[in-house]
Design an enzyme around this catalytic site. Structure first.
Site, mmCIF file in Angstrom:
data_model
loop_
_atom_site.group_PDB
_atom_site.id
_atom_site.type_symbol
_atom_site.label_atom_id
_atom_site.label_comp_id
_atom_site.label_asym_id
_atom_site.label_seq_id
_atom_site.Cartn_x
_atom_site.Cartn_y
_atom_site.Cartn_z
ATOM 1 N N VAL A 1 0.842 -1.200 0.000
ATOM 2 C CA VAL A 1 0.000 0.000 0.000
ATOM 3 C C VAL A 1 0.876 1.249 0.000
ATOM 4 C CG1 VAL A 1 -2.060 -1.010 1.041
ATOM 5 C CG2 VAL A 1 -0.208 -0.174 2.526
ATOM 6 N N ARG B 1 4.212 2.314 -2.421
ATOM 7 C CA ARG B 1 4.440 2.739 -3.801
ATOM 8 C C ARG B 1 4.843 1.515 -4.605
ATOM 9 N NH1 ARG B 1 1.876 7.076 -3.924
ATOM 10 N NH2 ARG B 1 2.864 9.094 -3.587
ATOM 11 N N ASP C 1 -2.056 -2.620 -4.102
ATOM 12 C CA ASP C 1 -2.878 -1.443 -4.393
ATOM 13 C C ASP C 1 -2.113 -0.433 -5.230
ATOM 14 O OD1 ASP C 1 -5.381 0.043 -3.919
ATOM 15 O OD2 ASP C 1 -4.079 1.458 -2.864
ATOM 16 N N GLU D 1 1.083 2.696 -13.399
ATOM 17 C CA GLU D 1 -0.353 2.792 -13.128
ATOM 18 C C GLU D 1 -1.018 3.578 -14.247
ATOM 19 O OE1 GLU D 1 -0.965 4.361 -9.179
ATOM 20 O OE2 GLU D 1 0.228 2.795 -8.254
ATOM 21 N N HIS E 1 -4.967 1.609 -6.747
ATOM 22 C CA HIS E 1 -4.457 2.743 -5.973
ATOM 23 C C HIS E 1 -5.603 3.504 -5.306
ATOM 24 C CE1 HIS E 1 -0.809 5.600 -5.569
ATOM 25 N NE2 HIS E 1 -1.618 5.735 -4.543
ATOM 26 N N SER F 1 -6.530 2.457 -1.729
ATOM 27 C CA SER F 1 -6.696 1.945 -0.364
ATOM 28 C C SER F 1 -6.994 3.050 0.644
ATOM 29 C CB SER F 1 -5.447 1.168 0.067
ATOM 30 O OG SER F 1 -4.359 2.034 0.291
#
Lengths: 335, 335
Positions: B231, B233, B257, B262, B281, B283
């Site tokens: 959670v 990077r 996450d 991304e 991404h 959380s």
């Protein structure tokens, strides 16, 4: 109650026999049986260990129980064996109270977080290869009603409160100042206070009073944003009412581990409803649970042989072990 | 640092402008811009609010920042803006430390319970209409290592411990007696103690020291039954090493996450790997987070106008707000 010399123990089980029975086999004649052989096994038996705890076969074989003194069931709920013949007899009924409490509490916290964090949708999107950001809910400060104030309900309350939720209980008698729940509401007046709660967890024992308590009126009283969790018994719920209420948007979701009919029939709409999480009656079944269940029975068996009071004696009028009575934690301390 | 009369504020955002900016617009000339307009917006700006906190556009527009004094980013991680030009400048960098802590902690507890209770399999079985009982894991007593001892890591530690888990930390300096972690191991020696843990949670800030810290050696050191949760990077992880380790059974699962790239590219094997849980991404992104992020900025903006010390000043050498410095909870108390 004192066990006779050379007691006869019937064990109702399926193809899988209970593990770790050697010590018991040294001290008793053990008759392992499936449902079909139960009547033969009961004839002359002093005790019955219902290891296949979901079996409904005991009432039909009860006529053969000619010297039974003790029935132990490998579950917390005793509804499968609490029929009039047992209730009116002198047979002592004990259960496996305490084994499942913390595992079920973890499961309930897990489904609450699954709803709040939208995990089912995340998995569906992952399976579809789709990246789609959403905002999700907090659980901190959310209001939970735990219906059922026995040891499992208490473990759930402690776990959810530790995670930041606000928890109340519902039980037979309204009261305040409960160590785990604070406020306990009266189950009979459920619809009056259901509108206050974000999560409603059903974990009451199945009795004449609780059967079908979650019906159309109950679901209509819930917040449209509320989620319902059933880890008690399927028969606490009028399933058709739950389905209709979900379809009508009277509540926002349901996590169901138990069902009126198990396995859940293939034609049930629940399988495919959005915002419904199903699991096959396993919320308490942690790895190692079967050995633990046998340990609990073995502890009571030793007490029976020694003429000591049994643990977890069910009040057959209430349908559960009263919380005032000697608790079920003895097995965990190795006694 | 005192704000000038009639300050100019550049706001880097996408099509969605930040909400609740009226009070700020009353006190400053506000230039909303997307990535392409950033250089024009920075010329003559006194402050920059990076609301689009995943944007990598700041370095490329930095040449135009001719009078910038303050940069605030609407995230906890500052890696997208911590490039040499900012690091070497006198521009003060502040972040949104504190906003996401408890939401991320709930998310982490949720994925831990999802692994333990086999929820993803339950959902797949439900979608297939299959009733299949399994035994599942307890979380009580399981060992967790939280890599990253900032406020988010601390919130995770408190939450997991409250749920019955045993938690240690890993940070820049080894120490004992930490109020949230007890033992903190030294991140640089990660592989030495990774074998002890059932769950490993990555939430360290992304710095030169932490980039790629979860590599083949780290995954090889984990228990085959361990689960990895990221959670923090994506760049904390060498993704190809994680994929290979999962395929080789060197660990049992991963909940991710955040990702090196991304959105996660469609061709990534992670999408379809068993025992991998993906989320985009999100959380920490609880309902209402965007308003909260603006509240945090607005609080610092008022302090800037008043000439008071700013909250959450990032140590640009470390890459995060040192835990010894004035904390980020002020926004939550309405100050």
């Amino acid at each position: 109650m004192i066990a006779p010399e050379n007691p006869v123990l019937a064990v109702l089980c399926g193809a899988d026999h209970p593990p770790d029975m050697a010590a018991i086999e040294d001290a008793a004649v053990v008759r392992y049986t499936d449902e079909r052989g139960l009547a033969d096994a009961l004839a002359g038996a002093d005790a019955l260990f219902v290891y296949d705890f979901l079996s409904g076969a005991v009432p039909g074989a009860w006529h053969a129980a000619d010297r039974l003194k003790w029935l132990h069931i490998a579950s917390a709920g005793v509804d499968p064996v609490l029929f009039p013949g047992l209730r009116e007899s002198d047979v002592v009924l004990t259960n496996s109270r305490g084994v499942f409490d913390d595992a079920i509490a973890e499961y309930v916290l897990g489904v609450v977080l699954s709803f709040a964090k939208d995990f089912a949708r995340s998995l569906d999107l992952q399976r579809a290869g789709t990246w789609k950001h959403r905002e999700t809910e907090r659980i901190a400060g959310r209001e939970v009603l735990v219906v059922g104030t026995g040891p499992i309900g208490r473990a759930i309350a402690r776990m959810l409160r530790a995670a930041g939720m606000r928890v109340s209980g519902a039980g037979r008698r309204a009261r305040v100042g409960d160590p785990d729940f604070g406020v306990v509401h009266e189950s009979a007046a459920l619809t009056r206070y259901l509108p206050e709660f974000d999560y409603v967890v059903a974990v009451a024992p199945l009795t004449d009073q609780t059967k079908g308590m979650f019906d159309a009126a109950a679901f209509a009283a819930m917040k449209p944003s509320a989620r319902f969790v059933n880890v008690g018994r399927g028969e606490l719920v009028v399933t058709s009412d739950l389905i209709a209420a979900l379809q009508a948007g009277e509540l926002a979701g349901a996590a169901l581990d138990v069902f009126e009919t198990e396995p859940l029939p293939a034609e049930s709409p629940l399988w495919t409803m959005p915002d419904v999480l199903l699991s096959p009656h396993m919320s308490g079944d942690f790895i190692g649970w079967r050995r633990t269940l046998v340990e609990v029975f073995a502890g009571n068996f030793r007490r029976w042989l020694a003429g000591e009071p049994l643990w977890n004696v069910v009040d057959k009028r209430l349908g559960y072990v009263p919380s005032e009575s000697q608790g079920g934690a003895g097995w965990a301390t190795g006694n």
